[in-house]
Motif scaffolding. Sequence first.
Motif, PDB file in Angstrom:
ATOM      1  N   VAL A   1       5.162  36.919  43.750  1.00 57.25           N
ATOM      2  CA  VAL A   1       5.509  37.399  45.082  1.00 57.25           C
ATOM      3  C   VAL A   1       5.379  38.915  45.074  1.00 57.25           C
ATOM      4  O   VAL A   1       5.823  39.574  44.132  1.00 57.25           O
ATOM      5  CB  VAL A   1       6.953  37.007  45.464  1.00 57.25           C
ATOM      6  CG1 VAL A   1       7.307  37.545  46.852  1.00 57.25           C
ATOM      7  CG2 VAL A   1       7.120  35.495  45.424  1.00 57.25           C
ATOM      8  N   HIS A   2       4.739  39.475  46.102  1.00 54.77           N
ATOM      9  CA  HIS A   2       4.643  40.928  46.230  1.00 54.77           C
ATOM     10  C   HIS A   2       4.753  41.308  47.697  1.00 54.77           C
ATOM     11  O   HIS A   2       4.945  40.421  48.554  1.00 54.77           O
ATOM     12  CB  HIS A   2       3.343  41.458  45.614  1.00 54.77           C
ATOM     13  CG  HIS A   2       2.102  40.763  46.098  1.00 54.77           C
ATOM     14  ND1 HIS A   2       1.596  40.936  47.357  1.00 54.77           N
ATOM     15  CD2 HIS A   2       1.278  39.883  45.476  1.00 54.77           C
ATOM     16  CE1 HIS A   2       0.501  40.209  47.512  1.00 54.77           C
ATOM     17  NE2 HIS A   2       0.293  39.547  46.378  1.00 54.77           N
ATOM     18  N   ALA A   3       4.658  42.577  47.985  1.00 52.92           N
ATOM     19  CA  ALA A   3       4.932  43.049  49.341  1.00 52.92           C
ATOM     20  C   ALA A   3       3.961  42.490  50.370  1.00 52.92           C
ATOM     21  O   ALA A   3       4.292  42.412  51.556  1.00 52.92           O
ATOM     22  CB  ALA A   3       4.888  44.583  49.371  1.00 52.92           C
ATOM     23  N   ASP A   4       2.770  42.108  49.934  1.00 55.38           N
ATOM     24  CA  ASP A   4       1.754  41.634  50.866  1.00 55.38           C
ATOM     25  C   ASP A   4       1.493  40.140  50.767  1.00 55.38           C
ATOM     26  O   ASP A   4       0.463  39.658  51.219  1.00 55.38           O
ATOM     27  CB  ASP A   4       0.450  42.407  50.654  1.00 55.38           C
ATOM     28  CG  ASP A   4       0.571  43.849  51.092  1.00 55.38           C
ATOM     29  OD1 ASP A   4       0.976  44.077  52.242  1.00 55.38           O
ATOM     30  OD2 ASP A   4       0.281  44.752  50.296  1.00 55.38           O
ATOM     31  N   GLY A   5       2.400  39.390  50.158  1.00 62.82           N
ATOM     32  CA  GLY A   5       2.210  37.948  50.132  1.00 62.82           C
ATOM     33  C   GLY A   5       2.656  37.315  48.831  1.00 62.82           C
ATOM     34  O   GLY A   5       3.379  37.916  48.039  1.00 62.82           O
ATOM     35  N   PHE A   6       2.193  36.085  48.621  1.00 60.74           N
ATOM     36  CA  PHE A   6       2.510  35.393  47.380  1.00 60.74           C
ATOM     37  C   PHE A   6       1.371  34.455  47.024  1.00 60.74           C
ATOM     38  O   PHE A   6       0.501  34.144  47.855  1.00 60.74           O
ATOM     39  CB  PHE A   6       3.841  34.631  47.473  1.00 60.74           C
ATOM     40  CG  PHE A   6       3.908  33.579  48.554  1.00 60.74           C
ATOM     41  CD1 PHE A   6       3.340  32.318  48.367  1.00 60.74           C
ATOM     42  CD2 PHE A   6       4.570  33.824  49.740  1.00 60.74           C
ATOM     43  CE1 PHE A   6       3.407  31.345  49.348  1.00 60.74           C
ATOM     44  CE2 PHE A   6       4.653  32.856  50.725  1.00 60.74           C
ATOM     45  CZ  PHE A   6       4.063  31.611  50.534  1.00 60.74           C
ATOM     46  N   ARG A   7       1.381  33.996  45.776  1.00 65.42           N
ATOM     47  CA  ARG A   7       0.297  33.141  45.271  1.00 65.42           C
ATOM     48  C   ARG A   7       0.856  32.245  44.183  1.00 65.42           C
ATOM     49  O   ARG A   7       1.775  32.629  43.450  1.00 65.42           O
ATOM     50  CB  ARG A   7      -0.842  34.004  44.719  1.00 65.42           C
ATOM     51  CG  ARG A   7      -2.018  33.212  44.158  1.00 65.42           C
ATOM     52  CD  ARG A   7      -3.124  34.142  43.684  1.00 65.42           C
ATOM     53  NE  ARG A   7      -3.710  34.870  44.788  1.00 65.42           N
ATOM     54  CZ  ARG A   7      -4.712  34.405  45.541  1.00 65.42           C
ATOM     55  NH1 ARG A   7      -5.209  33.202  45.299  1.00 65.42           N
ATOM     56  NH2 ARG A   7      -5.202  35.126  46.510  1.00 65.42           N
ATOM     57  N   ALA A   8       0.279  31.058  44.067  1.00 66.09           N
ATOM     58  CA  ALA A   8       0.609  30.122  42.990  1.00 66.09           C
ATOM     59  C   ALA A   8      -0.657  29.777  42.226  1.00 66.09           C
ATOM     60  O   ALA A   8      -1.757  29.775  42.789  1.00 66.09           O
ATOM     61  CB  ALA A   8       1.241  28.849  43.553  1.00 66.09           C
ATOM     62  N   ALA A   9      -0.498  29.481  40.940  1.00 59.01           N
ATOM     63  CA  ALA A   9      -1.646  29.125  40.101  1.00 59.01           C
ATOM     64  C   ALA A   9      -1.190  28.222  38.972  1.00 59.01           C
ATOM     65  O   ALA A   9       0.002  28.171  38.634  1.00 59.01           O
ATOM     66  CB  ALA A   9      -2.307  30.387  39.532  1.00 59.01           C
ATOM     67  N   LEU A  10      -2.134  27.516  38.395  1.00 58.58           N
ATOM     68  CA  LEU A  10      -1.927  26.765  37.164  1.00 58.58           C
ATOM     69  C   LEU A  10      -2.671  27.489  36.060  1.00 58.58           C
ATOM     70  O   LEU A  10      -3.849  27.829  36.220  1.00 58.58           O
ATOM     71  CB  LEU A  10      -2.444  25.328  37.298  1.00 58.58           C
ATOM     72  CG  LEU A  10      -1.890  24.495  38.448  1.00 58.58           C
ATOM     73  CD1 LEU A  10      -2.470  23.085  38.397  1.00 58.58           C
ATOM     74  CD2 LEU A  10      -0.373  24.466  38.430  1.00 58.58           C
ATOM     75  N   VAL A  11      -1.975  27.751  34.956  1.00 61.15           N
ATOM     76  CA  VAL A  11      -2.551  28.542  33.870  1.00 61.15           C
ATOM     77  C   VAL A  11      -2.409  27.766  32.569  1.00 61.15           C
ATOM     78  O   VAL A  11      -1.312  27.364  32.186  1.00 61.15           O
ATOM     79  CB  VAL A  11      -1.859  29.912  33.744  1.00 61.15           C
ATOM     80  CG1 VAL A  11      -2.542  30.752  32.667  1.00 61.15           C
ATOM     81  CG2 VAL A  11      -1.884  30.647  35.084  1.00 61.15           C
ATOM     82  N   GLY A  12      -3.539  27.561  31.886  1.00 62.17           N
ATOM     83  CA  GLY A  12      -3.531  26.863  30.619  1.00 62.17           C
ATOM     84  C   GLY A  12      -3.338  27.811  29.455  1.00 62.17           C
ATOM     85  O   GLY A  12      -3.166  29.026  29.624  1.00 62.17           O
ATOM     86  N   LEU A  13      -3.374  27.261  28.258  1.00 58.25           N
ATOM     87  CA  LEU A  13      -3.349  28.096  27.062  1.00 58.25           C
ATOM     88  C   LEU A  13      -4.545  29.040  27.064  1.00 58.25           C
ATOM     89  O   LEU A  13      -5.581  28.756  27.668  1.00 58.25           O
ATOM     90  CB  LEU A  13      -3.369  27.219  25.815  1.00 58.25           C
ATOM     91  CG  LEU A  13      -2.048  26.540  25.440  1.00 58.25           C
ATOM     92  CD1 LEU A  13      -2.282  25.486  24.373  1.00 58.25           C
ATOM     93  CD2 LEU A  13      -1.021  27.561  24.964  1.00 58.25           C
ATOM     94  N   GLY A  14      -4.400  30.143  26.363  1.00 55.35           N
ATOM     95  CA  GLY A  14      -5.453  31.137  26.343  1.00 55.35           C
ATOM     96  C   GLY A  14      -5.476  32.030  27.559  1.00 55.35           C
ATOM     97  O   GLY A  14      -6.395  32.834  27.733  1.00 55.35           O
TER      98      GLY A  14
END
Length: 416
Positions: free
Chosen positions: A104-117
């Motif tokens: 979350v930041h001042a101009d919005g938000f984002r979601a992601a899936l992150v694997g190893l590496g």
Amino acid sequence: MSGKADPRQAGDGSTSTRTRLDRGRAALGPALELVHTGRAPTRAVLTAELGVTRATAGAVAAELEALGLIRVDARPGAAAGSQGRPSHKLAVADDGPVALAAQVHADGFRAALVGLGGRIVATAPGCEVVDADPAKVLASVVTAGAELLRETGLRCVGAGLAVPSAVAEPEGLALNPLHLAWPAGAPVRDIFAEQVRAAGIDGPAFAANDVNLAALAEHRHGAGRGARDLLCVATGHRGVGGALVLDGRLHRGSSGLALEVGHLTVHPEGRPCHCGSRGCLDVETDPLAFLTEAGREPGPEVSLLQQSIDLVRHHYDDPGVRAAAEVLIDRLGLGLAGLVNILNPDRIILGGLHRTLLDADPGRLRAVVADRSLWGQSGGVPILPCTLDHNSLVGAAELAWQPVLDDPLGALSPRG
């Protein structure tokens, strides 16, 4: 170790087998971290780094593969002109588990899936409106992440949240979300964890400052790899943050509030700061400060960060833009020099607008730091740009991956 059969139950009474298995268990976490950070690309390197026998390293790699975390290439083929037996190649599993990362930041938000590496597997479209109620925002970002998990069908090990605020420990409170309308002291970690549970997502939930997490990600996967004492300074979409990674671990201070570098004064007669002082890095070297210094009116089309980066990259030949950039570089250099004198890092990495300013005039920034810092003239500290896209998201995922890196078997064992 997991698997269909445990050799210790085979009745052969082999002390050497038991010893090898015990050592292998203890080595699972360190081995996974070596593959995760790219420091063990082959089984031979893994053997050397762990200081175990080749048989033990092979058993460890096989166990991590059985857990679905890594892949072992048993037929790598020797490189042209090489001698001796080729070593099996090791890599993180492309279809392995993921962590849910949110920012979350001042101009919005984002979601992601992150694997190893540090590999970003999937992202949800970012939202540009941040509600004043943190529970509503975090419910939305978790919902977006849960949808990604449903679409991909991947197992989730946990969730991490990056926020533009110091996060006090052990309570997980956002003490100063200055560029959000959230109340000071909002219990963001508890709110996030509640939303993660409500969405049916497995694993623990964590929250931390966004620049801290950017530094952690860069240390493991980017420009900070190999540094012992790594200083990271970066602009967000608004404001400036800092972080220090010592021997691979974030330096959080006694209560999670270390390295609030945004409130280091670099222009005593400068702009009023949200903290009550004047001329802090936070208001003298962030995207809004640059646009104001360049005489540009911020527009609503894209974020302040993107507007400022585009202005440097595409209009640096404009005298007003160049002059504004030089003002910010000089003030940033003054702040960095003070930090060098106090912290004595062996590397500095810059993110956000600061990365773009470094790219635009690296000589000027390095000269200011060298001229102002006690050790600058005799042994300049390398100053490098951050290299990871979405490094705060990757760092948020690192929070969720850490229990798995510490104890792969314990973290991934089915819960009764």
